[in-house]
Scaffold this motif. Structure first.
Motif, PDB file in Angstrom:
ATOM      1  N   VAL A  79       0.887  -1.156   0.000  1.00 19.86           N
ATOM      2  CA  VAL A  79       0.000   0.000   0.000  1.00 19.86           C
ATOM      3  C   VAL A  79       0.926   1.206   0.000  1.00 19.86           C
ATOM      4  O   VAL A  79       1.704   1.402   0.939  1.00 19.86           O
ATOM      5  CB  VAL A  79      -0.931   0.036   1.229  1.00 19.86           C
ATOM      6  CG1 VAL A  79      -1.716   1.336   1.259  1.00 19.86           C
ATOM      7  CG2 VAL A  79      -1.864  -1.170   1.231  1.00 19.86           C
ATOM      8  N   GLY A 110      -1.974  -1.193  -3.711  1.00 16.73           N
ATOM      9  CA  GLY A 110      -3.067  -0.238  -3.551  1.00 16.73           C
ATOM     10  C   GLY A 110      -2.472   1.109  -3.176  1.00 16.73           C
ATOM     11  O   GLY A 110      -1.273   1.205  -2.860  1.00 16.73           O
ATOM     12  N   ASP A 137      -2.031  -3.397  -9.758  1.00 16.29           N
ATOM     13  CA  ASP A 137      -2.603  -2.371  -8.886  1.00 16.29           C
ATOM     14  C   ASP A 137      -4.122  -2.472  -8.916  1.00 16.29           C
ATOM     15  O   ASP A 137      -4.715  -2.745  -9.949  1.00 16.29           O
ATOM     16  CB  ASP A 137      -2.134  -0.970  -9.269  1.00 16.29           C
ATOM     17  CG  ASP A 137      -2.446  -0.603 -10.697  1.00 16.29           C
ATOM     18  OD1 ASP A 137      -3.380   0.196 -10.915  1.00 16.29           O
ATOM     19  OD2 ASP A 137      -1.767  -1.116 -11.612  1.00 16.29           O
ATOM     20  N   VAL A 138      -4.724  -2.299  -7.743  1.00 16.24           N
ATOM     21  CA  VAL A 138      -6.163  -2.491  -7.613  1.00 16.24           C
ATOM     22  C   VAL A 138      -6.914  -1.197  -7.918  1.00 16.24           C
ATOM     23  O   VAL A 138      -6.351  -0.101  -7.861  1.00 16.24           O
ATOM     24  CB  VAL A 138      -6.536  -3.023  -6.211  1.00 16.24           C
ATOM     25  CG1 VAL A 138      -5.829  -4.350  -5.935  1.00 16.24           C
ATOM     26  CG2 VAL A 138      -6.247  -2.008  -5.119  1.00 16.24           C
ATOM     27  N   ARG A 139      -8.178  -1.362  -8.251  1.00  9.89           N
ATOM     28  CA  ARG A 139      -8.996  -0.220  -8.648  1.00  9.89           C
ATOM     29  C   ARG A 139      -9.307   0.719  -7.494  1.00  9.89           C
ATOM     30  O   ARG A 139      -9.192   1.929  -7.617  1.00  9.89           O
ATOM     31  CB  ARG A 139     -10.309  -0.714  -9.265  1.00  9.89           C
ATOM     32  CG  ARG A 139     -11.197   0.417  -9.744  1.00  9.89           C
ATOM     33  CD  ARG A 139     -12.509  -0.097 -10.310  1.00  9.89           C
ATOM     34  NE  ARG A 139     -13.316   0.979 -10.808  1.00  9.89           N
ATOM     35  CZ  ARG A 139     -14.079   1.749 -10.052  1.00  9.89           C
ATOM     36  NH1 ARG A 139     -14.130   1.576  -8.752  1.00  9.89           N
ATOM     37  NH2 ARG A 139     -14.794   2.733 -10.573  1.00  9.89           N
ATOM     38  N   ALA A 140      -9.737   0.168  -6.368  1.00  5.51           N
ATOM     39  CA  ALA A 140     -10.130   1.006  -5.232  1.00  5.51           C
ATOM     40  C   ALA A 140      -8.914   1.746  -4.687  1.00  5.51           C
ATOM     41  O   ALA A 140      -7.811   1.200  -4.651  1.00  5.51           O
ATOM     42  CB  ALA A 140     -10.757   0.144  -4.136  1.00  5.51           C
ATOM     43  N   GLN A 141      -9.128   2.981  -4.297  1.00  4.40           N
ATOM     44  CA  GLN A 141      -8.060   3.774  -3.705  1.00  4.40           C
ATOM     45  C   GLN A 141      -8.664   4.751  -2.709  1.00  4.40           C
ATOM     46  O   GLN A 141      -9.868   4.971  -2.699  1.00  4.40           O
ATOM     47  CB  GLN A 141      -7.255   4.512  -4.769  1.00  4.40           C
ATOM     48  CG  GLN A 141      -8.034   5.593  -5.504  1.00  4.40           C
ATOM     49  CD  GLN A 141      -7.265   6.132  -6.694  1.00  4.40           C
ATOM     50  OE1 GLN A 141      -6.833   5.378  -7.550  1.00  4.40           O
ATOM     51  NE2 GLN A 141      -7.107   7.441  -6.746  1.00  4.40           N
ATOM     52  N   ALA A 165     -13.508   3.203   2.459  1.00  3.64           N
ATOM     53  CA  ALA A 165     -12.716   3.188   1.225  1.00  3.64           C
ATOM     54  C   ALA A 165     -11.404   2.438   1.444  1.00  3.64           C
ATOM     55  O   ALA A 165     -10.974   1.656   0.592  1.00  3.64           O
ATOM     56  CB  ALA A 165     -12.446   4.617   0.754  1.00  3.64           C
ATOM     57  N   THR A 168     -12.095  -1.338   1.578  1.00  4.59           N
ATOM     58  CA  THR A 168     -12.376  -1.860   0.236  1.00  4.59           C
ATOM     59  C   THR A 168     -11.075  -2.055  -0.531  1.00  4.59           C
ATOM     60  O   THR A 168     -10.853  -3.089  -1.175  1.00  4.59           O
ATOM     61  CB  THR A 168     -13.315  -0.912  -0.527  1.00  4.59           C
ATOM     62  OG1 THR A 168     -14.556  -0.835   0.181  1.00  4.59           O
ATOM     63  CG2 THR A 168     -13.561  -1.380  -1.946  1.00  4.59           C
ATOM     64  N   MET A 169     -10.194  -1.055  -0.464  1.00  3.68           N
ATOM     65  CA  MET A 169      -8.910  -1.155  -1.147  1.00  3.68           C
ATOM     66  C   MET A 169      -8.091  -2.312  -0.575  1.00  3.68           C
ATOM     67  O   MET A 169      -7.518  -3.107  -1.322  1.00  3.68           O
ATOM     68  CB  MET A 169      -8.147   0.165  -1.038  1.00  3.68           C
ATOM     69  CG  MET A 169      -6.809   0.177  -1.771  1.00  3.68           C
ATOM     70  SD  MET A 169      -5.424  -0.295  -0.720  1.00  3.68           S
ATOM     71  CE  MET A 169      -5.412   1.057   0.429  1.00  3.68           C
ATOM     72  N   GLN A 172      -9.203  -5.686  -1.816  1.00  2.81           N
ATOM     73  CA  GLN A 172      -8.735  -5.943  -3.176  1.00  2.81           C
ATOM     74  C   GLN A 172      -7.241  -6.280  -3.199  1.00  2.81           C
ATOM     75  O   GLN A 172      -6.820  -7.202  -3.905  1.00  2.81           O
ATOM     76  CB  GLN A 172      -9.040  -4.752  -4.078  1.00  2.81           C
ATOM     77  CG  GLN A 172     -10.519  -4.555  -4.324  1.00  2.81           C
ATOM     78  CD  GLN A 172     -10.816  -3.332  -5.180  1.00  2.81           C
ATOM     79  OE1 GLN A 172      -9.927  -2.684  -5.714  1.00  2.81           O
ATOM     80  NE2 GLN A 172     -12.101  -3.016  -5.305  1.00  2.81           N
ATOM     81  N   VAL A 173      -6.446  -5.560  -2.426  1.00  6.62           N
ATOM     82  CA  VAL A 173      -5.003  -5.830  -2.385  1.00  6.62           C
ATOM     83  C   VAL A 173      -4.747  -7.240  -1.878  1.00  6.62           C
ATOM     84  O   VAL A 173      -3.923  -7.978  -2.439  1.00  6.62           O
ATOM     85  CB  VAL A 173      -4.269  -4.779  -1.512  1.00  6.62           C
ATOM     86  CG1 VAL A 173      -2.851  -5.224  -1.166  1.00  6.62           C
ATOM     87  CG2 VAL A 173      -4.248  -3.429  -2.208  1.00  6.62           C
TER      88      VAL A 173
END
Length: 189
Positions: A79, A110, A137-141, A165, A168-169, A172-173
Motif C-alpha cells: 500500500v 493499492g 494495482d487495484v482499482r479502489a483507492q 474506502a 475496500t482497497m 482488493q489488495v
C-alpha cells in the motif's frame, strides 16, 4: 499469511505522510487476513539512484540498495501512501521504486494519496510505473483531501467514509496478493 507493506512515500520535514501511514497501518492491523508492516522511506536514506547497473539485472553493489531490496522482497503486496506534489508522486518515492525491479514483480498494490485535491494524479502516475514493474494495482483507492480530511492542512481527521474506502482497497489488495502467489513461487529448474 500474506505480508503487506504500508510504504510512507514522503521524507519531507513536517510531512503529512507519517500520520496518513500510521492511520492506514492502525486500521489495517485490526484485520486478520494479512500481516501489515509500516515501511518509512525516511528509515532507508536512499540517495538519488546510484547503482551502475539497471535494476532489472538484480546486480546491486550498494549496501543501501541490498537492504532496501531485502525489505521489499519480503512482502507479497504493498500500500503506497503518497503525497501529490505538482500533479505527481514524490520524487523520493519514485526514486525508491526505481532502485529495484524483480523484488516488485507479481505482487499487488493499492494506493492512499493526499493533497489539496486528494492526490489522485499522483496515483495515476504510480499506476503507470506499477504496470512496468509487473505489479497488479487495484482499482479502489483512498484520496484524502487536505481541505476536508485534515484540520489546518496538517492534522489528519479523515471523513467517516474514508475508513470504508480503505477497507475496500485492502480487500482488493489482499485478494490480488493471494491470487498472484503462485507466480511468486520459485519455479523448479
Amino acid at each position: 499469511m500474506l505480508k503487506v507493506a504500508v510504504i510512507i512515500g514522503s521524507t519531507r520535514p513536517g510531512r503529512n505522510g507519517e500520520a496518513v501511514g500510521r492511520w492506514v497501518h492502525e486500521l489495517a492491523a485490526k484485520r486478520a487476513d494479512a500481516e501489515f508492516e509500516l515501511v518509512d522511506l525516511k528509515d532507508y536514506a536512499l540517495p538519488h539512484l546510484d547503482e551502475a547497473m539497471p535494476a532489472a539485472t538484480g546486480q546491486y553493489d550498494r549496501p543501501h540498495t541490498r537492504k532496501w531490496a531485502e525489505k521489499i522482497a519480503s512482502f507479497d503486496a504493498y500500500v503506497f501512501v503518497t503525497p501529490e506534489y505538482n500533479r505527481s508522486t514524490s520524487g523520493v518515492l519514485k526514486n525508491a521504486i526505481d532502485f529495484l525491479y524483480a523484488e516488485w514483480n507479481n505482487k499487488a498494490a493499492g494506493f492512499v494519496s493526499y493533497g489539496v485535491g486528494g492526490g489522485g494524479r499522483a496515483v495515476e502516475h504510480l499506476r503507470l510505473v506499477m504496470g512496468e514493474l509487473q505489479v497488479a494495482d487495484v482499482r479502489a483507492q483512498v484520496e484524502l483531501s487536505l481541505v476536508t480530511d485534515f484540520e489546518n492542512f496538517s492534522v489528519l481527521h479523515p471523513a467517516a467514509q474514508q475508513e470504508d474506502a480503505l477497507n475496500t482497497m485492502l480487500d482488493q489488495v489482499i485478494a490480488w496478493g493471494e491470487a498472484l502467489r503462485s507466480l511468486r513461487r520459485p519455479r523448479a529448474a
